[in-house]
Design a protein around this motif. Structure first.
Motif, short mmCIF file in Angstrom:
data_model
loop_
_atom_site.label_atom_id
_atom_site.label_comp_id
_atom_site.label_asym_id
_atom_site.label_seq_id
_atom_site.Cartn_x
_atom_site.Cartn_y
_atom_site.Cartn_z
N ASP A 180 0.98 -1.26 -0.03
CA ASP A 180 -0.15 0.05 0.16
C ASP A 180 0.91 1.25 0.02
O ASP A 180 0.42 2.22 -0.53
CB ASP A 180 -1.00 -0.20 1.29
N ASN A 181 2.03 1.00 0.69
CA ASN A 181 2.63 2.45 0.61
C ASN A 181 3.52 2.79 -0.45
O ASN A 181 4.10 3.72 -0.69
CB ASN A 181 3.77 2.43 1.91
N TYR A 182 3.33 1.91 -1.57
CA TYR A 182 4.12 1.95 -2.79
C TYR A 182 3.80 3.27 -3.54
O TYR A 182 4.54 4.13 -3.92
CB TYR A 182 4.06 0.99 -3.88
N ILE A 183 2.60 3.61 -3.61
CA ILE A 183 2.27 4.72 -4.24
C ILE A 183 2.59 6.28 -3.54
O ILE A 183 3.43 6.83 -4.14
CB ILE A 183 0.76 4.68 -4.77
N PRO A 184 2.23 6.23 -2.42
CA PRO A 184 2.66 7.80 -1.90
C PRO A 184 4.13 7.83 -1.43
O PRO A 184 4.79 8.92 -1.56
CB PRO A 184 1.85 7.61 -0.68
N GLU A 185 5.03 6.40 -1.26
CA GLU A 185 6.31 6.72 -0.75
C GLU A 185 7.37 6.43 -1.83
O GLU A 185 8.26 6.87 -1.79
CB GLU A 185 6.50 5.63 0.32
N VAL A 186 6.84 5.57 -3.22
CA VAL A 186 7.77 5.29 -4.04
C VAL A 186 7.40 5.94 -5.38
O VAL A 186 8.19 6.72 -6.01
CB VAL A 186 8.07 3.76 -4.22
N LEU A 187 6.25 5.73 -5.82
CA LEU A 187 5.84 6.23 -7.12
C LEU A 187 5.54 7.78 -7.15
O LEU A 187 6.07 8.47 -8.12
CB LEU A 187 4.34 5.46 -7.43
N PHE A 220 8.91 9.55 -7.40
CA PHE A 220 9.48 9.26 -8.92
C PHE A 220 8.97 10.48 -9.73
O PHE A 220 9.41 10.81 -10.78
CB PHE A 220 9.28 7.88 -9.43
N LYS A 221 7.35 10.40 -9.75
CA LYS A 221 6.63 11.10 -10.61
C LYS A 221 7.27 12.67 -10.56
O LYS A 221 7.39 13.25 -11.69
CB LYS A 221 5.10 11.42 -10.37
N GLU A 222 7.47 13.19 -9.21
CA GLU A 222 8.08 14.50 -8.82
C GLU A 222 9.61 14.78 -9.67
O GLU A 222 9.76 15.46 -10.32
CB GLU A 222 8.32 14.90 -7.54
N THR A 223 10.32 13.61 -9.73
CA THR A 223 11.54 13.53 -10.40
C THR A 223 11.32 13.70 -11.93
O THR A 223 11.96 14.36 -12.63
CB THR A 223 12.32 12.37 -9.92
N ILE A 224 10.53 13.25 -12.31
CA ILE A 224 10.31 13.22 -13.76
C ILE A 224 9.77 14.61 -14.27
O ILE A 224 10.38 15.26 -15.17
CB ILE A 224 9.19 12.23 -14.32
N ALA A 225 9.11 15.25 -13.32
CA ALA A 225 8.78 16.67 -13.73
C ALA A 225 9.79 17.50 -13.73
O ALA A 225 10.01 18.36 -14.36
CB ALA A 225 7.70 17.02 -12.37
N GLN A 226 10.71 17.39 -12.53
CA GLN A 226 11.91 18.19 -12.52
C GLN A 226 12.88 17.78 -13.66
O GLN A 226 13.47 18.96 -14.22
CB GLN A 226 12.64 17.65 -11.37
N GLN A 227 12.78 16.52 -14.25
CA GLN A 227 13.83 16.28 -15.35
C GLN A 227 13.18 16.98 -16.64
O GLN A 227 14.15 17.68 -17.21
CB GLN A 227 13.91 14.81 -15.50
N VAL A 228 11.84 16.79 -16.68
CA VAL A 228 11.35 17.54 -17.81
C VAL A 228 11.71 19.12 -17.91
O VAL A 228 12.13 19.80 -18.91
CB VAL A 228 9.85 17.44 -18.07
N SER A 229 11.50 19.73 -16.77
CA SER A 229 11.77 21.09 -16.51
C SER A 229 13.23 21.37 -16.94
O SER A 229 13.52 22.47 -17.52
CB SER A 229 11.44 21.62 -14.93
N ARG A 230 14.05 20.58 -16.43
CA ARG A 230 15.55 20.76 -16.64
C ARG A 230 15.87 20.66 -18.31
O ARG A 230 16.59 21.55 -18.80
CB ARG A 230 16.58 19.66 -16.05
N PHE A 231 15.39 19.73 -18.85
CA PHE A 231 15.47 19.46 -20.19
C PHE A 231 15.09 20.88 -21.08
O PHE A 231 15.76 21.33 -21.88
CB PHE A 231 14.56 18.40 -20.67
N LEU A 232 13.85 21.17 -20.65
CA LEU A 232 13.43 22.55 -21.28
C LEU A 232 14.25 23.60 -21.05
O LEU A 232 14.43 24.57 -21.95
CB LEU A 232 11.92 22.57 -20.84
N GLN A 233 14.72 23.90 -20.02
CA GLN A 233 15.76 24.74 -19.56
C GLN A 233 17.07 24.96 -20.34
O GLN A 233 17.22 25.94 -20.99
CB GLN A 233 16.24 24.98 -18.15
N PHE A 234 17.38 23.69 -20.63
CA PHE A 234 18.59 23.58 -21.79
C PHE A 234 18.15 23.95 -22.93
O PHE A 234 18.98 24.66 -23.57
CB PHE A 234 18.88 21.68 -21.95
N PHE A 235 17.01 23.75 -23.53
CA PHE A 235 16.48 24.06 -24.81
C PHE A 235 16.22 25.70 -24.67
O PHE A 235 16.90 26.37 -25.79
CB PHE A 235 15.11 23.45 -25.16
N TYR A 236 15.66 26.09 -23.80
CA TYR A 236 15.50 27.54 -23.79
C TYR A 236 16.75 28.61 -23.69
O TYR A 236 16.81 29.55 -24.30
CB TYR A 236 14.83 28.14 -22.73
N THR A 237 17.90 27.81 -23.08
CA THR A 237 19.08 28.64 -23.04
C THR A 237 19.94 28.46 -24.36
O THR A 237 20.86 29.08 -24.46
CB THR A 237 20.12 28.36 -21.77
#
Length: 353
Positions: free
Chosen positions: A253-260, A263-280
């Motif tokens: 039961d703790n998989y979604i709040p504690e692991v998944l 990880f989804k937050e990390t994906i959002a951060q990675q997407v943001s970083r990638f786009l910053q590379f593009f913008y710069t």
């Protein structure tokens, strides 16, 4: 169509990633495409590492299984090499040269552009059109890859009973299939910037297209394997078991709040970083749409999370939304795997060039 017009032979799109072989065959019905056959076969561990083939026999056997599962009779195939294995450069050449003259001149001058001996590379070019500031020259896209990258893929295809007809570059296959997700952009895609972010098992790539032309590409190590490894560590599971439960469910039961969710937050951060590379990198400071592709795009709610973090319309890429399916293609399986088939789709579309 004339009675004696010969149909072009079909070409299978074959995407060899770090974890699987994805085989896709398309047909054309008028203006629409039809999915003729599809198969996705998992690769043994370490057969392909960071998109480089390490075990040709294992990859060849997996291709053979995919061909059998798909039930296709087509033997010609298109494959791709990753951006990190290719050097691309836009050069200018005198207008009015024939292809043979262009080829001879490019080969004479190639050592200016390519840091490898000519005998160690495969070289190709495409004329893009008249240079913007000089009507007497044309812009030519030059692409070169070390011969071993091509030879390993050709050898694996041969073991799988297929003939390599085209070796493409992954970023350009995504450019090709980007047309098929244009309907997902409100108001149409004309003059719009679409950022296609493909998050695979070990690699993530960003390809930005404007009017369906690739204007920026970047890739780096990050992918779903990190989630699988966290599941292994957290719950004491073997890698294969962790991967299976990640897909099928059945984790505590703790998989979604504690692991998944982290990880989804990390994906959002990675997407943001990638786009910053593009913008710069140039003249753009916003994109009109983010399309998430690759296996990680199937994580429930990842599009909403990215959209809320970046305040940019975000969709899950589905190049098949407006296609018909042959009776042997499972609609549910295709729907589940659609985001991870952008490269295979771009390759299969080479049948209609």
């Amino acid at each position: 169509m004339g009675l004696l017009t010969r149909k072009k032979p079909a070409i299978l799109g074959l995407d060899i990633s770090s974890t699987s072989v994805k085989l896709l065959e398309l047909a054309q019905e008028g203006e629409k495409y039809k999915v003729q056959s599809l198969a996705i076969e998992p690769l043994p561990d370490n057969a392909v590492v960071d998109k480089n083939i390490q075990d040709v026999e294992a990859v060849g056997n997996t291709i053979l299984k995919a061909v059998k599962r798909a039930g296709t009779k087509t033997k010609n195939a298109a494959v791709a090499v990753s951006g990190s294995a290719v050097i691309t450069k836009i050069i200018t050449m005198p207008a009015g040269l024939s292809d043979d003259e262009l080829e001879a001149q490019i080969e004479m001058e190639a050592d200016q552009y390519i840091p490898y001996p000519l005998e160690e590379i495969n070289l190709d070019f495409e004329v893009l059109g008249e240079s913007e500031n000089n009507p007497e020259t044309v812009d030519v896209l030059l692409a070169a890859s070390r011969s071993e990258n091509i030879e390993l893929r050709s050898a694996a295809l041969a073991l799988g009973g297929l003939t390599p007809k085209i070796v493409d570059v992954e970023a350009y296959t995504v450019e090709n299939s980007s047309r098929l997700i244009a309907h997902q952009l409100e108001g149409g895609a004309e003059d719009k910037l679409i950022a296609i972010i493909d998050i695979g098992a070990t690699m993530t790539s960003l390809n930005v297209v404007e009017n369906f032309h690739l204007i920026y590409t970047r890739e780096q190590s990050f992918g779903g394997k990190q989630l699988t490894e966290e599941i292994m560590r957290r719950y004491g599971l073997a890698y294969d078991e962790a991967g299976r439960l990640k897909k099928e469910g059945g984790l505590p039961d703790n998989y979604i709040p504690e692991v998944l969710e982290p990880f989804k937050e990390t994906i959002a951060q990675q997407v943001s970083r990638f786009l910053q590379f593009f913008y710069t990198s140039g003249q753009h400071n916003a994109v009109d749409m983010i399309a998430l592709a690759g296996g990680c795009a199937s994580i429930p709610g990842i599009d909403e999370l990215v959209e809320s973090h970046l305040d940019t319309p975000t969709v899950i890429a589905n190049p098949f939304a407006e296609m018909t399916l042959s009776s042997k293609v499972n609609p549910q399986a295709l729907s589940n795997d659609a985001p991870s088939l952008m490269i295979a789709c771009g390759l299969a579309m080479r049948s209609f060039d």
